[in-house]
Design a protein around this motif. Structure first.
Motif, PDB file in Angstrom:
ATOM      1  N   ILE A 119      42.479  26.391  31.258  1.00 33.41           N
ATOM      2  CA  ILE A 119      42.211  27.096  32.509  1.00 33.41           C
ATOM      3  C   ILE A 119      41.098  28.117  32.315  1.00 33.41           C
ATOM      4  CG2 ILE A 119      43.227  28.498  34.345  1.00 33.41           C
ATOM      5  CD1 ILE A 119      45.984  27.449  33.375  1.00 33.41           C
ATOM      6  N   GLY A 120      40.220  28.184  33.271  1.00 29.93           N
ATOM      7  CA  GLY A 120      39.177  29.202  33.298  1.00 29.93           C
ATOM      8  C   GLY A 120      38.924  29.637  34.723  1.00 29.93           C
ATOM      9  N   GLY A 121      38.186  30.712  34.881  1.00 31.36           N
ATOM     10  CA  GLY A 121      37.849  31.137  36.232  1.00 31.36           C
ATOM     11  C   GLY A 121      37.509  32.598  36.311  1.00 31.36           C
ATOM     12  N   GLY A 150      36.200  33.898  44.281  1.00 30.40           N
ATOM     13  CA  GLY A 150      36.456  33.402  42.932  1.00 30.40           C
ATOM     14  C   GLY A 150      37.535  32.349  42.954  1.00 30.40           C
ATOM     15  N   GLY A 151      37.908  31.887  41.790  1.00 34.32           N
ATOM     16  CA  GLY A 151      38.941  30.869  41.706  1.00 34.32           C
ATOM     17  C   GLY A 151      39.233  30.483  40.277  1.00 34.32           C
ATOM     18  N   PHE A 163      49.691  30.611  30.635  1.00 35.30           N
ATOM     19  CA  PHE A 163      49.515  31.771  29.758  1.00 35.30           C
ATOM     20  C   PHE A 163      48.097  32.301  29.946  1.00 35.30           C
ATOM     21  CE2 PHE A 163      52.587  28.856  27.898  1.00 35.30           C
ATOM     22  CZ  PHE A 163      53.685  29.690  27.697  1.00 35.30           C
ATOM     23  N   TYR A 164      47.979  33.393  30.704  1.00 38.14           N
ATOM     24  CA  TYR A 164      46.674  33.908  31.107  1.00 38.14           C
ATOM     25  C   TYR A 164      46.259  35.106  30.253  1.00 38.14           C
ATOM     26  CZ  TYR A 164      46.797  31.253  35.494  1.00 38.14           C
ATOM     27  OH  TYR A 164      46.837  30.259  36.441  1.00 38.14           O
ATOM     28  N   THR A 165      44.976  35.160  29.970  1.00 37.80           N
ATOM     29  CA  THR A 165      44.335  36.357  29.421  1.00 37.80           C
ATOM     30  C   THR A 165      43.300  36.823  30.438  1.00 37.80           C
ATOM     31  OG1 THR A 165      44.642  35.663  27.129  1.00 37.80           O
ATOM     32  CG2 THR A 165      42.952  37.314  27.557  1.00 37.80           C
ATOM     33  N   ILE A 166      43.396  38.071  30.854  1.00 35.17           N
ATOM     34  CA  ILE A 166      42.506  38.626  31.868  1.00 35.17           C
ATOM     35  C   ILE A 166      41.643  39.708  31.238  1.00 35.17           C
ATOM     36  CG2 ILE A 166      42.376  39.872  34.058  1.00 35.17           C
ATOM     37  CD1 ILE A 166      45.598  38.178  33.315  1.00 35.17           C
ATOM     38  N   LYS A 167      40.345  39.534  31.327  1.00 34.11           N
ATOM     39  CA  LYS A 167      39.395  40.576  30.944  1.00 34.11           C
ATOM     40  C   LYS A 167      38.902  41.214  32.234  1.00 34.11           C
ATOM     41  CE  LYS A 167      37.922  38.249  26.707  1.00 34.11           C
ATOM     42  NZ  LYS A 167      36.791  37.648  25.946  1.00 34.11           N
ATOM     43  N   ILE A 208      36.952  45.158  41.606  1.00 31.95           N
ATOM     44  CA  ILE A 208      37.633  44.562  40.453  1.00 31.95           C
ATOM     45  C   ILE A 208      36.959  43.238  40.132  1.00 31.95           C
ATOM     46  CG2 ILE A 208      39.762  43.489  39.616  1.00 31.95           C
ATOM     47  CD1 ILE A 208      41.348  45.449  41.206  1.00 31.95           C
ATOM     48  N   LYS A 209      36.672  43.016  38.858  1.00 30.55           N
ATOM     49  CA  LYS A 209      36.158  41.736  38.391  1.00 30.55           C
ATOM     50  C   LYS A 209      37.038  41.240  37.252  1.00 30.55           C
ATOM     51  CE  LYS A 209      31.298  42.633  39.503  1.00 30.55           C
ATOM     52  NZ  LYS A 209      29.914  42.722  38.964  1.00 30.55           N
ATOM     53  N   TRP A 210      37.419  39.984  37.338  1.00 24.48           N
ATOM     54  CA  TRP A 210      38.219  39.346  36.283  1.00 24.48           C
ATOM     55  C   TRP A 210      37.446  38.195  35.661  1.00 24.48           C
ATOM     56  CZ3 TRP A 210      43.816  38.195  38.441  1.00 24.48           C
ATOM     57  CH2 TRP A 210      44.536  39.387  38.514  1.00 24.48           C
ATOM     58  N   ASP A 211      37.597  38.062  34.372  1.00 19.39           N
ATOM     59  CA  ASP A 211      37.239  36.836  33.661  1.00 19.39           C
ATOM     60  C   ASP A 211      38.548  36.295  33.104  1.00 19.39           C
ATOM     61  OD1 ASP A 211      36.067  34.791  32.293  1.00 19.39           O
ATOM     62  OD2 ASP A 211      35.216  36.030  30.717  1.00 19.39           O
ATOM     63  N   VAL A 212      38.975  35.115  33.575  1.00 23.80           N
ATOM     64  CA  VAL A 212      40.322  34.609  33.306  1.00 23.80           C
ATOM     65  C   VAL A 212      40.249  33.372  32.422  1.00 23.80           C
ATOM     66  CG1 VAL A 212      42.490  33.831  34.330  1.00 23.80           C
ATOM     67  CG2 VAL A 212      41.037  35.447  35.578  1.00 23.80           C
TER      68      VAL A 212
END
Length: 481
Positions: A220-222, A194-195, A296-300, A264-268
């Motif tokens: 930012i996305g990833g 990922g990235g 400023f990150y939001t992690i799902k 673990i899976k993140w949607d950032v």
């Protein structure tokens, strides 16, 4: 528990599952990436005082003001990550390779009466999560992950008939216990990918002669994915057919294998600003300064756990597997960069220093208030301030328009009291070709090496010692029009 890649397994406190995110999650989002533009990477990312292409959005957006012609650029990167892991005197080598589009951009100088005004828009790769590790060795000591899960009263061990409950004389539950007492072969592997990427909107302005200011808004996305597998095997038949691991379960005789897989899976998503200043002292010297605001990150996050245990006659499954979803926020620290560049007789030499205070990483919301406070306290106690150093050169051969480049990067470990072996070191090299007046092709290579450690559980009970090597190739094409 300092650098624990399998530590979250310890936090499976009940079958209902409550995962506690920790400082590793904040660090994963904070550590700078080396992948940039081809010219910048080949010069050791010492680019704060140069930044005369779209890579300026990553270093110093004021450098966009040096662009004189409209340009389109694109880059592709190849990342090879190799990990040689020693575990109880056995070595395992494991690697993973990833190819990605790393940049796609436009820069447009606008007409001005004097000075320059440049707008830029594009995509670039901010971070690559490529990582892998594999280990396999016999642990002769009296500890195991099965025991650790049991000590934490985790129902995974119970569901797999690896532990059983203990009651007092009034039939009141006291705790879980296990007859497993170490002496197991332990093995595992981790693959993560990922990235993160930026959609960057930039502008640079020459506010007076040879003084440029610029700013970039990064959207930012990833994503991030880590697949972690772990085995414990009774290869010496230490737990014989005469031993019942659960006195009430006849099939719990002759233990063979415990297996656990967690993913673990993140949607950032997130954003930040880059602000910069660049000044040309004369035709020879440039100086640059930039500030990156916190990201400023939001992690799902989705967390999945599956497991089984093998006995001579039966396999017990974790049924159903555990799955947990949550959303939380992490902020990274400010980054301050200072650079200088020297240019004379077709030779460019540049130097950068970047200051990062890792103690300012911060969990903000989305978790239990106790977890937030504990994580932030751990960050203050475990991490430190660092200065990343970058140096590079470029020599342009007259008349043939071929540039040779090289550089070096030193990225100190963010952990307190780490020895220098844990610092990331990179040497870089590159080539610039100009087959036409409007077309340029840039090639870059970076080779990095450092050491790391990881604990499967506890502290120094089941530890991996890692020798890491990383190679990056970037091919960049730029067309001026």
């Amino acid at each position: 528990m300092r650098k624990t890649f399998l530590v979250t397994i310890l936090i499976l406190v009940s079958y209902n599952f409550c995962l506690s995110q920790n400082f590793n999650d904040a660090l994963r989002l904070t550590e700078p990436e080396i992948i940039t533009g081809a010219r910048a990477l080949s010069m050791g990312n010492a680019y704060t005082a140069l930044s005369n292409d779209f890579s300026a959005t990553l270093f110093n957006p004021a450098g966009l003001g040096l662009i004189k012609k409209s340009e389109f650029s694109a880059s592709f990167s190849y990342d090879s990550f190799s990990n040689s892991t020693t575990f109880f005197n056995r070595k395992e080598d494991f690697s993973n390779n990833i190819t990605k589009l790393s940049e796609l951009s436009f820069a447009l100088p606008l007409p001005t009466i004097r000075g320059s005004f440049v707008l830029a828009f594009g995509y670039n790769q901010q971070k690559d999560f490529n990582y892998t590790m594999k280990f396999n060795g016999y642990n002769p000591n009296n500890n195991s992950l099965i025991q650790d899960l049991t000590n934490y009263n985790d129902d995974i061990a119970y569901k797999l008939v690896l532990s059983y409950p203990v009651y007092d004389r009034n039939n009141k539950y006291l705790y879980d216990t296990t007859l497993i007492n170490g002496k197991l072969n332990q093995s595992g592997k981790i693959v993560q990918d990922g990235g993160l990427h930026n959609w960057s909107f930039s502008a640079a302005l020459e506010i007076q002669e040879n003084v440029f200011v610029g700013a970039t808004l990064n959207v930012i996305g990833g994503d991030f994915r880590r697949d972690r597998q772990y085995w414990e095997d009774d290869i010496n038949d230490y737990y014989s057919s005469n031993l019942l691991l659960d006195p009430l379960e006849p099939s719990s005789r002759d233990f063979k294998t415990f297996y656990m897989n967690d993913i673990i899976k993140w949607d950032v998503s997130g954003w930040n600003l880059n602000i910069g200043l660049l000044t040309k002292i004369n035709k020879v010297f440039n100086f640059g300064f930039s500030i990156k605001t916190p990201r400023f990150y939001t992690i799902k996050e989705t967390y999945f756990v599956d497991a089984y245990s093998d006995f001579a006659q039966t396999r017990f499954y974790l049924d159903p597997p555990i799955e947990n979803k949550l959303e939380y926020k992490i902020n990274t620290p400010y980054e301050l960069s200072l650079g200088a560049a020297f240019n004379e007789n077709n030779l460019n030499v540049s130097f950068d220093a970047k200051f990062i205070d890792y103690t300012q990483m911060e969990f903000k919301s989305g978790l239990d208030i106790r977890d937030i406070e504990n994580n932030n306290r751990d960050i203050k106690e475990l991490f430190r301030k660092v200065i990343n150093l970058h140096a590079g050169f470029e020599y342009i051969i007259p008349f043939v328009n071929v540039a040779f480049r090289g550089g070096f990067m030193l990225l100190p470990s963010p952990y307190k009291d780490d020895p220098s072996d844990f610092d990331k070191k990179f040497i870089t090299a590159g080539l610039g070709l100009n087959p036409g007046s409007n077309l340029s092709i840039n090639l870059a290579y970076a080779y990095g090496w450092w050491k790391d450690i990881g604990d499967n559980y506890g502290s120094n009970l089941s530890r991996t010692y890692q020798d890491i090597e990383r190679s990056n190739f970037i091919l960049g094409v730029r067309y001026n029009f």
